[in-house]
Motif scaffolding. Structure first.
Motif, PDB file in Angstrom:
ATOM      1  N   ASP A  14       0.849  -1.191   0.000  1.00  0.00           N
ATOM      2  CA  ASP A  14       0.000   0.000   0.000  1.00  0.00           C
ATOM      3  C   ASP A  14       0.884   1.241   0.000  1.00  0.00           C
ATOM      4  OD1 ASP A  14      -1.763   2.068   0.395  1.00  0.00           O
ATOM      5  OD2 ASP A  14      -2.793   1.164   2.120  1.00  0.00           O
ATOM      6  N   LEU A  15       0.984   1.886  -1.136  1.00  0.00           N
ATOM      7  CA  LEU A  15       1.890   3.029  -1.289  1.00  0.00           C
ATOM      8  C   LEU A  15       1.396   4.278  -0.571  1.00  0.00           C
ATOM      9  CD1 LEU A  15       2.934   2.637  -5.031  1.00  0.00           C
ATOM     10  CD2 LEU A  15       4.116   1.818  -2.978  1.00  0.00           C
ATOM     11  N   GLU A  16       0.214   4.241   0.015  1.00  0.00           N
ATOM     12  CA  GLU A  16      -0.292   5.357   0.796  1.00  0.00           C
ATOM     13  C   GLU A  16      -0.397   5.012   2.277  1.00  0.00           C
ATOM     14  OE1 GLU A  16      -3.968   6.584  -0.945  1.00  0.00           O
ATOM     15  OE2 GLU A  16      -3.035   7.282  -2.803  1.00  0.00           O
ATOM     16  N   SER A  17       0.200   3.921   2.685  1.00  0.00           N
ATOM     17  CA  SER A  17       0.085   3.457   4.069  1.00  0.00           C
ATOM     18  C   SER A  17       0.975   4.267   5.000  1.00  0.00           C
ATOM     19  CB  SER A  17       0.442   1.972   4.165  1.00  0.00           C
ATOM     20  OG  SER A  17       1.776   1.760   3.734  1.00  0.00           O
ATOM     21  N   ARG A  18       0.784   4.089   6.270  1.00  0.00           N
ATOM     22  CA  ARG A  18       1.475   4.874   7.288  1.00  0.00           C
ATOM     23  C   ARG A  18       2.997   4.728   7.211  1.00  0.00           C
ATOM     24  NH1 ARG A  18      -0.432   6.842  12.307  1.00  0.00           N
ATOM     25  NH2 ARG A  18       1.216   7.261  13.828  1.00  0.00           N
ATOM     26  N   ILE A  19       3.488   3.542   6.909  1.00  0.00           N
ATOM     27  CA  ILE A  19       4.931   3.314   6.946  1.00  0.00           C
ATOM     28  C   ILE A  19       5.670   4.174   5.926  1.00  0.00           C
ATOM     29  CG2 ILE A  19       5.067   1.396   5.293  1.00  0.00           C
ATOM     30  CD1 ILE A  19       7.001   0.043   7.302  1.00  0.00           C
ATOM     31  N   THR A  20       5.006   4.559   4.851  1.00  0.00           N
ATOM     32  CA  THR A  20       5.675   5.352   3.823  1.00  0.00           C
ATOM     33  C   THR A  20       6.045   6.751   4.324  1.00  0.00           C
ATOM     34  OG1 THR A  20       3.578   6.160   2.901  1.00  0.00           O
ATOM     35  CG2 THR A  20       4.451   4.108   2.010  1.00  0.00           C
ATOM     36  N   ALA A  71       9.926   6.871   5.192  1.00  0.00           N
ATOM     37  CA  ALA A  71      10.828   6.276   4.211  1.00  0.00           C
ATOM     38  C   ALA A  71      11.454   7.329   3.317  1.00  0.00           C
ATOM     39  CB  ALA A  71      10.066   5.270   3.346  1.00  0.00           C
ATOM     40  N   ASN A  72      12.776   7.254   3.162  1.00  0.00           N
ATOM     41  CA  ASN A  72      13.436   8.022   2.118  1.00  0.00           C
ATOM     42  C   ASN A  72      13.063   7.482   0.745  1.00  0.00           C
ATOM     43  OD1 ASN A  72      16.000   7.923   4.432  1.00  0.00           O
ATOM     44  ND2 ASN A  72      15.175   9.880   3.745  1.00  0.00           N
ATOM     45  N   VAL A  73      12.872   6.156   0.690  1.00  0.00           N
ATOM     46  CA  VAL A  73      12.508   5.497  -0.569  1.00  0.00           C
ATOM     47  C   VAL A  73      11.386   4.510  -0.279  1.00  0.00           C
ATOM     48  CG1 VAL A  73      13.302   4.039  -2.479  1.00  0.00           C
ATOM     49  CG2 VAL A  73      14.882   5.687  -1.435  1.00  0.00           C
ATOM     50  N   THR A  74      10.349   4.538  -1.103  1.00  0.00           N
ATOM     51  CA  THR A  74       9.250   3.577  -0.994  1.00  0.00           C
ATOM     52  C   THR A  74       9.227   2.708  -2.241  1.00  0.00           C
ATOM     53  OG1 THR A  74       7.877   5.044   0.358  1.00  0.00           O
ATOM     54  CG2 THR A  74       6.753   3.290  -0.838  1.00  0.00           C
ATOM     55  N   THR A  75       9.172   1.399  -2.039  1.00  0.00           N
ATOM     56  CA  THR A  75       9.071   0.468  -3.161  1.00  0.00           C
ATOM     57  C   THR A  75       7.786  -0.336  -3.010  1.00  0.00           C
ATOM     58  OG1 THR A  75      10.334  -1.287  -2.067  1.00  0.00           O
ATOM     59  CG2 THR A  75      11.572   0.298  -3.373  1.00  0.00           C
ATOM     60  N   ASP A  90      -7.298   1.659   9.780  1.00  0.00           N
ATOM     61  CA  ASP A  90      -7.253   2.361   8.482  1.00  0.00           C
ATOM     62  C   ASP A  90      -7.321   3.870   8.638  1.00  0.00           C
ATOM     63  OD1 ASP A  90      -7.066   0.015   7.084  1.00  0.00           O
ATOM     64  OD2 ASP A  90      -9.219  -0.156   6.704  1.00  0.00           O
ATOM     65  N   ASP A  91      -8.052   4.342   9.641  1.00  0.00           N
ATOM     66  CA  ASP A  91      -8.183   5.795   9.807  1.00  0.00           C
ATOM     67  C   ASP A  91      -6.990   6.428  10.510  1.00  0.00           C
ATOM     68  OD1 ASP A  91      -8.571   4.839  12.336  1.00  0.00           O
ATOM     69  OD2 ASP A  91     -10.569   5.690  12.616  1.00  0.00           O
ATOM     70  N   GLU A  92      -5.956   5.598  10.792  1.00  0.00           N
ATOM     71  CA  GLU A  92      -4.750   6.123  11.433  1.00  0.00           C
ATOM     72  C   GLU A  92      -3.585   6.174  10.466  1.00  0.00           C
ATOM     73  OE1 GLU A  92      -4.304   4.922  15.878  1.00  0.00           O
ATOM     74  OE2 GLU A  92      -5.113   3.175  14.851  1.00  0.00           O
ATOM     75  N   LYS A  93      -3.848   6.004   9.184  1.00  0.00           N
ATOM     76  CA  LYS A  93      -2.767   6.051   8.189  1.00  0.00           C
ATOM     77  C   LYS A  93      -2.071   7.393   8.203  1.00  0.00           C
ATOM     78  CE  LYS A  93      -4.417   2.695   4.757  1.00  0.00           C
ATOM     79  NZ  LYS A  93      -4.830   2.513   3.355  1.00  0.00           N
TER      80      LYS A  93
END
Length: 364
Positions: free
Chosen positions: A128-134, A137-141, A361-364
């Motif tokens: 999920d490229l819009e998830s919280r972990i992104t 990140a300097n880089v997201t894959t 989901d609402d905490e992204k």
């Protein structure tokens, strides 16, 4: 159509070739990060299935690419470890890699945020490229797994393993650890294997079907692995434990002989993942010894097994020990999912409702 765990397992022959064909989406950003930022050490983070993938990823990076790498539990690392205890590697030359299919793992998000605060580079691979972990990140894959809406991850595991393997091949080639010829051979081997993954599914399911009677009537299951397949053992233990819900314990091959064997009983099952590593012959010695205490001893391997019988599984499509983890967890996915179905467990329902591990989901 509603997703099921068995449906996701059986979709892997379609999903994996698509991941391979679109590899540049996740391989090139990783390759550039290593080369352009002068990365000298990689620390892989994840929880659950993602931690198990991290173990294999670290093995690949060390053994294939010759770069310092380790796998860490996010919370343990954040509270008790350092990126480099020697002080010889600058933070900006250390890469934190967060593996999270959903991108919502609380502990992995927190350790990636911590990595940024201490000046390390951060890269994530997520579905999920819009998830919280992104956010950390300097880089997201992109983890090209597609939707996997059932609670236990199955195709997410094999997609992740293939992704980190292709990462390692690219870095190994860039660093001169693999010649152009060896790189092409490994590349071709992977392409052929994912193209023939239906054979892995068929053989893994048939093995479960012929052994399910004794497996499902066991009061305890032991799974043993070694080398690169220490991570395969962890994933097999996780999948069986979370779906079949029979007490399932995993050990490194040699460690199982140091005490746990005193509790062996005839109604207990031992699975041994027979990777083509230095311990293979040692595993055969253990197998013969354990059969004196329980007839329920199974070997899953890519190598010919002396005196193999219906309890064993030797895949017909043979590949290197580095690529074999793609296949080794499949039979355990069937033990977990079909086994659960056979004893009337609905794997689509998570009976544990406390939201401890993931952000909503609402905490992204």
């Amino acid at each position: 159509m509603e997703q099921t765990v068995l449906g996701n397992i059986k979709s892997q022959p379609e999903v994996l070739p698509q991941v391979f064909a679109n590899r540049d989406v996740f391989v090139e950003p990783f390759r550039r990060e290593i080369a352009e930022q002068g990365i000298k050490k990689i620390i892989f983070f994840g929880s659950g299935t993602s931690y198990n993938v991290s173990q294999i990823a670290a093995f690949y990076m060390k053994q294939l690419a010759g770069i310092a790498a380790e796998a860490q539990y996010p919370t343990v690392f954040k509270n008790y470890e350092q990126a480099d205890w020697t002080g010889s590697i600058a933070p900006e030359h250390t890469l934190f890699v967060g593996i999270s299919q959903s991108g919502t793992s609380v502990s992995t998000c927190e350790v990636m945020e911590y990595g940024q605060k201490i000046g390390c580079r951060t890269l994530v691979i997520t579905g999920d490229l819009e998830s919280r972990i992104t956010q950390f990140a300097n880089v997201t894959t992109h983890l090209l797994v597609g939707p996997e809406l059932t609670p236990p991850e199955t195709k997410g595991y094999t997609v992740s393993v293939l992704s980190v393997y292709l990462w390692a091949l690219a870095v190994a080639h860039d660093r001169g650890k693999l010649s152009a010829e060896d790189y092409q051979a490994a590349f071709d081997e992977a392409e052929a294997f994912v193209g023939d993954f239906q054979s892995v599914i068929d053989e893994g399911e048939a093995w479960y079907d012929r052994n399910k009677g004794s497996i499902l009537q066991s009061d305890r299951l032991f799974i043993l692995g070694y080398g690169v397949d220490y991570g395969s053992m962890l994933e097999a233990m996780l999948k069986v434990g979370e779906m079949l819900r029979i007490p399932t314990i995993g050990y490194e091959l040699e460690e199982f002989s140091h005490g746990p064997t005193m509790g062996l009983r005839p109604n207990q099952t031992i699975f041994m993942i027979g990777s083509d590593e230095a311990e293979y012959e040692r595993m055969l010695v253990f197998r013969d010894a354990y059969k004196k205490y329980t007839p329920r001893v199974h070997v899953v391997s890519m190598r010919d097994i002396p005196d193999a019988d219906e309890r064993d599984l030797v895949f017909s499509h043979r590949v290197s020990k580095y690529l074999a983890p793609l296949a080794y967890t499949v039979p355990f996915q069937f033990v977990a999912a079909k086994g659960a179905k056979d004893i009337f467990i609905d794997t689509g329902v998570n009976p544990f409702q406390e939201p401890l591990a993931h952000y909503a989901d609402d905490e992204k």
